[in-house]
Design a protein around this motif. Structure first.
Motif: not given
Length: 238
Positions: A27-41
């Motif tokens: 993924l583009q880095a920004e998309a990966a970061d946003r998805l990870r944040e969703c799963l974390e929080r």
């Protein structure tokens, strides 16, 4: 959302040759970061488990009410239930899950980013991408669930065969920022003799992709694991 620099012909060739690949920086880095944040929080996790009584889930309220000792004991009982039962194939699992398709269809958790992700996965553009990456024009739809593996959780050996769903390729979009090999949670490919023939570490922002059927398992997550193993998983289907 997808990394524009992916070398699709090279990965397609590797998949067709080996029946499995792990694509880094998917993924583009920004998309990966946003998805990870969703799963974390943001995800209201359920517990998916399969023991000697079959598969079932614990809803977020019941699961959240369990303390660490109760959860650990439940995971251990689930794993132990595979031992010595005649006519039982031993397939067992215990991991945190959010079933994206059923949640979307039922209108649960409005505004959750995962609903938008499921729409993207089933858009004409993404289906065309999946066909191009795999070299398989039969792909028509994408199933997805969010998963979180914590200490004591696991997924025992199976092949993903399900004639009702038309599964062609299984995928794991890994979103944990850092993972070490001795933490467990490894995607292990297992041949017909029971031997591990290859192992994929859940590297951050990588796509593990493999043809169905393929014997595989997710190894037990160790008590000392320093992160949750976060991923979006599912199948590219007929």
């Amino acid at each position: 959302m997808i990394n524009d620099a992916l070398d699709l012909p090279a990965w397609r060739s590797a998949l067709q040759r080996e029946r499995r690949v792990q694509v880094p920086e998917f993924l583009q880095a920004e998309a990966a970061d946003r998805l990870r944040e969703c799963l974390e929080r943001e995800v209201p996790w359920t517990l998916a488990l399969r023991d000697g009584e079959g598969p079932r889930t614990l809803d977020p309220a019941a699961y959240g009410a369990m303390d660490e000792a109760a959860r650990t004991a439940l995971f251990a009982r689930t794993a132990a239930s595979a031992r010595g039962q005649a006519g039982d194939d031993g397939y067992r699992f215990a991991y945190d899950s959010y079933m994206m398709v059923s949640a979307y269809q039922q209108g649960r958790d409005p505004g959750l980013l995962l609903h938008r992700l499921l729409e993207v996965f089933n858009s004409p553009q993404y289906i065309a991408f999946a066909q191009a990456l795999s070299g398989d024009p039969r792909i028509r739809r994408v199933n997805a669930q969010a998963t979180r593996y914590r200490p004591g959780q696991f997924l025992r050996r199976h092949t993903d065969i399900d004639s009702r769903e038309g599964r062609l390729y299984a995928y794991v979009l890994n979103l944990t920022p850092h993972w070490e090999a001795d933490w467990g949670g490894l995607l292990q490919f297992i041949d017909d003799t029971g031997q591990v023939v290859e192992t994929f570490l859940p590297r951050a922002n990588s796509l593990s992709l493999f043809a169905v059927p393929t014997g595989h398992a997710v190894s037990l997550v160790a008590p000392w694991a320093g992160n949750d193993r976060l991923a979006i998983t599912g199948w590219w289907q007929l």
